[in-house]
Motif scaffolding. Sequence first.
Motif, short mmCIF file in Angstrom:
data_model
loop_
_atom_site.label_atom_id
_atom_site.label_comp_id
_atom_site.label_asym_id
_atom_site.label_seq_id
_atom_site.Cartn_x
_atom_site.Cartn_y
_atom_site.Cartn_z
N ALA A 1 0.84 -1.21 0.00
CA ALA A 1 0.00 0.00 0.00
C ALA A 1 0.86 1.25 0.00
O ALA A 1 0.55 2.24 -0.69
CB ALA A 1 -0.93 -0.01 1.21
N THR A 2 1.94 1.26 0.74
CA THR A 2 2.85 2.42 0.77
C THR A 2 3.47 2.64 -0.60
O THR A 2 3.53 3.79 -1.09
CB THR A 2 3.95 2.20 1.82
OG1 THR A 2 3.34 1.98 3.09
CG2 THR A 2 4.88 3.40 1.89
N ILE A 3 3.91 1.59 -1.24
CA ILE A 3 4.52 1.73 -2.57
C ILE A 3 3.49 2.23 -3.58
O ILE A 3 3.78 3.12 -4.39
CB ILE A 3 5.12 0.36 -3.01
CG1 ILE A 3 6.34 0.04 -2.14
CG2 ILE A 3 5.51 0.38 -4.48
CD1 ILE A 3 6.86 -1.37 -2.33
N VAL A 4 2.27 1.70 -3.53
CA VAL A 4 1.21 2.14 -4.45
C VAL A 4 0.88 3.61 -4.23
O VAL A 4 0.75 4.39 -5.19
CB VAL A 4 -0.05 1.26 -4.30
CG1 VAL A 4 -1.24 1.87 -5.03
CG2 VAL A 4 0.23 -0.15 -4.79
N VAL A 5 0.77 4.06 -3.00
CA VAL A 5 0.45 5.46 -2.71
C VAL A 5 1.59 6.36 -3.19
O VAL A 5 1.35 7.43 -3.79
CB VAL A 5 0.17 5.65 -1.20
CG1 VAL A 5 0.14 7.13 -0.84
CG2 VAL A 5 -1.13 4.99 -0.82
N LEU A 6 2.81 5.98 -2.93
CA LEU A 6 3.94 6.82 -3.36
C LEU A 6 4.06 6.89 -4.87
O LEU A 6 4.41 7.94 -5.43
CB LEU A 6 5.24 6.30 -2.75
CG LEU A 6 5.39 6.49 -1.24
CD1 LEU A 6 6.67 5.85 -0.74
CD2 LEU A 6 5.36 7.97 -0.87
#
Length: 132
Positions: free
Chosen positions: A118-123
């Motif tokens: 989720a962090t990678i997708v948001v960034l």
Amino acid sequence: MKNQRIREMQLRERSSKSLIANVLDEDDYRPGLVQGGRSRVPSAFDDPGFASGAGGCGSSSCMAGVKELGLILKEIRLITGKLRHEEEEHEVIGDWKFAAMVVDRICLIIFTLFTAIATIVVLLSAPHLLVA
């Protein structure tokens, strides 16, 4: 007198071995002491010398001793039954604790993977980070 003491010592030795076998729910290996697949506590009447009255044991005192040994054996079996039950409960509790630990570990791995993805997708989806 000496013969009487020797007989008493032999009787005590046989009784203690039989009690241990009863507590452990094992068949006693000595012949004549197994009845119906279960060993029993030998009484003063098992010794031919005592049965004939040569042992100096009166009928009422021997019966009281046998009855007392029976009550003691009953209590010992009750206690060992409770201990076995508690041991089985602790075994089941240990199995459930292990299962809970496995589920917790799986949840931790899933949570960590979800958070990282989720962090990678948001960034990557943020418009101001993409510099062209």
